[in-house]
Design a protein around this motif. Sequence first.
Motif, PDB file in Angstrom:
ATOM      1  N   SER A   1      -2.470  -2.482  -5.542  1.00  0.00           N
ATOM      2  CA  SER A   1      -1.297  -1.604  -5.533  1.00  0.00           C
ATOM      3  C   SER A   1      -1.247  -0.762  -6.804  1.00  0.00           C
ATOM      4  O   SER A   1      -0.876   0.418  -6.762  1.00  0.00           O
ATOM      5  CB  SER A   1      -0.013  -2.441  -5.392  1.00  0.00           C
TER       6      SER A   1
ATOM      7  N   VAL B   1       1.894   4.519  -3.657  1.00  0.00           N
ATOM      8  CA  VAL B   1       1.629   5.932  -3.402  1.00  0.00           C
ATOM      9  C   VAL B   1       2.916   6.745  -3.525  1.00  0.00           C
ATOM     10  O   VAL B   1       2.926   7.848  -4.094  1.00  0.00           O
ATOM     11  CB  VAL B   1       0.987   6.118  -2.011  1.00  0.00           C
ATOM     12  N   GLU B   2       4.018   6.206  -3.014  1.00  0.00           N
ATOM     13  CA  GLU B   2       5.302   6.907  -3.115  1.00  0.00           C
ATOM     14  C   GLU B   2       5.708   7.097  -4.576  1.00  0.00           C
ATOM     15  O   GLU B   2       6.159   8.173  -4.976  1.00  0.00           O
ATOM     16  CB  GLU B   2       6.382   6.129  -2.360  1.00  0.00           C
TER      17      GLU B   2
ATOM     18  N   ASP C   1       0.808  -1.219   0.000  1.00  0.00           N
ATOM     19  CA  ASP C   1       0.000   0.000   0.000  1.00  0.00           C
ATOM     20  C   ASP C   1       0.842   1.270   0.000  1.00  0.00           C
ATOM     21  O   ASP C   1       0.373   2.319  -0.432  1.00  0.00           O
ATOM     22  CB  ASP C   1      -0.918   0.015   1.224  1.00  0.00           C
ATOM     23  N   LYS C   2       2.067   1.203   0.500  1.00  0.00           N
ATOM     24  CA  LYS C   2       2.900   2.398   0.634  1.00  0.00           C
ATOM     25  C   LYS C   2       3.681   2.702  -0.649  1.00  0.00           C
ATOM     26  O   LYS C   2       3.699   3.839  -1.124  1.00  0.00           O
ATOM     27  CB  LYS C   2       3.893   2.206   1.794  1.00  0.00           C
TER      28      LYS C   2
ATOM     29  N   LEU D   1      -3.668   2.088  -6.407  1.00  0.00           N
ATOM     30  CA  LEU D   1      -3.134   3.096  -5.492  1.00  0.00           C
ATOM     31  C   LEU D   1      -2.105   3.978  -6.193  1.00  0.00           C
ATOM     32  O   LEU D   1      -2.066   5.198  -5.994  1.00  0.00           O
ATOM     33  CB  LEU D   1      -2.499   2.415  -4.276  1.00  0.00           C
ATOM     34  N   TRP D   2      -1.263   3.348  -7.032  1.00  0.00           N
ATOM     35  CA  TRP D   2      -0.265   4.120  -7.778  1.00  0.00           C
ATOM     36  C   TRP D   2      -0.934   5.111  -8.718  1.00  0.00           C
ATOM     37  O   TRP D   2      -0.565   6.280  -8.794  1.00  0.00           O
ATOM     38  CB  TRP D   2       0.639   3.182  -8.579  1.00  0.00           C
TER      39      TRP D   2
ATOM     40  N   ASP E   1      -3.936   6.456  -8.576  1.00  0.00           N
ATOM     41  CA  ASP E   1      -4.581   7.550  -7.841  1.00  0.00           C
ATOM     42  C   ASP E   1      -3.552   8.587  -7.376  1.00  0.00           C
ATOM     43  O   ASP E   1      -3.763   9.792  -7.508  1.00  0.00           O
ATOM     44  CB  ASP E   1      -5.325   6.983  -6.634  1.00  0.00           C
ATOM     45  N   ALA E   2      -2.421   8.073  -6.849  1.00  0.00           N
ATOM     46  CA  ALA E   2      -1.381   9.004  -6.400  1.00  0.00           C
ATOM     47  C   ALA E   2      -0.740   9.728  -7.569  1.00  0.00           C
ATOM     48  O   ALA E   2      -0.405  10.922  -7.476  1.00  0.00           O
ATOM     49  CB  ALA E   2      -0.329   8.234  -5.595  1.00  0.00           C
TER      50      ALA E   2
ATOM     51  N   LYS F   1      -2.078  13.358  -6.590  1.00  0.00           N
ATOM     52  CA  LYS F   1      -1.293  13.806  -5.437  1.00  0.00           C
ATOM     53  C   LYS F   1       0.010  14.451  -5.876  1.00  0.00           C
ATOM     54  O   LYS F   1       0.485  14.243  -6.970  1.00  0.00           O
ATOM     55  CB  LYS F   1      -1.032  12.623  -4.486  1.00  0.00           C
TER      56      LYS F   1
ATOM     57  N   ILE G   1       3.261   9.747  -6.229  1.00  0.00           N
ATOM     58  CA  ILE G   1       3.556  11.124  -5.838  1.00  0.00           C
ATOM     59  C   ILE G   1       4.793  11.640  -6.571  1.00  0.00           C
ATOM     60  O   ILE G   1       4.855  12.802  -6.993  1.00  0.00           O
ATOM     61  CB  ILE G   1       3.733  11.218  -4.311  1.00  0.00           C
TER      62      ILE G   1
END
Length: 414
Positions: free
Chosen positions: A403, A257-258, A253-254, A406-407, A409-410, A414, A261
Amino acid sequence: MGGGGQQTESSEPAKGDRGGPGGGRGGSAVYTWEEVQRHCHRGDQWLVIDRKVYNITQWAKRHPGGIRVISHFAGEDATEAFVAFHPDPNFVRKFLKPLLIGELAPTEPSQDQGKNAVLVQDFQALRDRVESEGLLRARPLFFSLYLGHILLLEALALGLLWVWGSSWSLTLLCSLMLATSQAQASWLQHDFGHLSVCKKSSWNHILQKFVIGHLKGASANWWNHRHFQHHAKPNVFSKDPDVNSLHVFVLGDKQPVEYGIKKLKYMPYRHQHQYFFLIGPPLLIPVYFHIQILRTMFLESHWFVWVTQMNHLPMEMDHERHQDWLTMQLSATCNIEQSTFNDWFSGHLNFQIEHHLFPTMPRHNYHLVAPLVRALCEKHGVPYQVKTLQKGITDVVRSLKKSGDLWLDAYLHK
């Protein structure tokens, strides 16, 4: 546990620069956790085992398990990992003695980073029970028969080709037989690599080199240095090589997003759960592991990837969180239901939780310790996951899709 040397109490902690990078000073100083944690760099590494402080800066280069696995615990308490990885801690203590530089101050807790002391103590009690009940002792007949069925499959496949030739149908049959024997040889060399079969470590090393070197054509040292890091810090980014996907996938999950961003788009990550079938199972061994394993067959790579990833890929992945041994392993591993087929198919790695908690335990005892582990987890509210084989496999794809989303979306927002 821990090293020898003189130990004296002092009313004031010694300064963190004592001991130097070259070795110990007789173990007469006392330190705080804050001082120990400052020595976590490549050229300056301390760690704690049973409240004893050791300077491993130079020793790390000669560590039999590789420099990385021990360096991952620099600045930390390594007691639980030390016990888990060494079947004979008394033998290892003699190597620790010259490295002893002191101990923790009496006012300091035994655990670092705010770990749950009661949970740590309860797990140690469980390990003591496991040892007293003989669950860390192997049955030689089990592993002899296991090796025998591998050699039999190899001999039958070669014999069929020798007697009846290499028609398409016979070649396919022999390919399946050899893929099966090679996959099972992977699980067997894994047993020897964890020192869980023979009483003497040297015999485990010799037999591992025979199985992985002569039956599979790979390097035992290469495997050990990779795999011990995985066990020391499972699913920890930058420390577990098994989650180093070389930008091909974003995991957990982390990380997605990293990457999002930072606008990193090496691959179309939103579709990674789909292209995983094209470049994951078929290519991990023959391409990613190509230097040592060029002779490994394509079919075995599929088998290996699904078995090894269904226990880890859908689980939590994060950067270093400094968890206790039980919590760290349970957050990164899950089990697959026991059955005769699942045990054989996965080399008993369907009991991944028990294997990670007790890496030197012979695999035929996993099912005996599993109820004890589950009870301990229930006592402390630690999730203990058991899945069907089908769900374990489908969760690999599900986690990759999650995952990837999530990528995206970020990356976009973001």
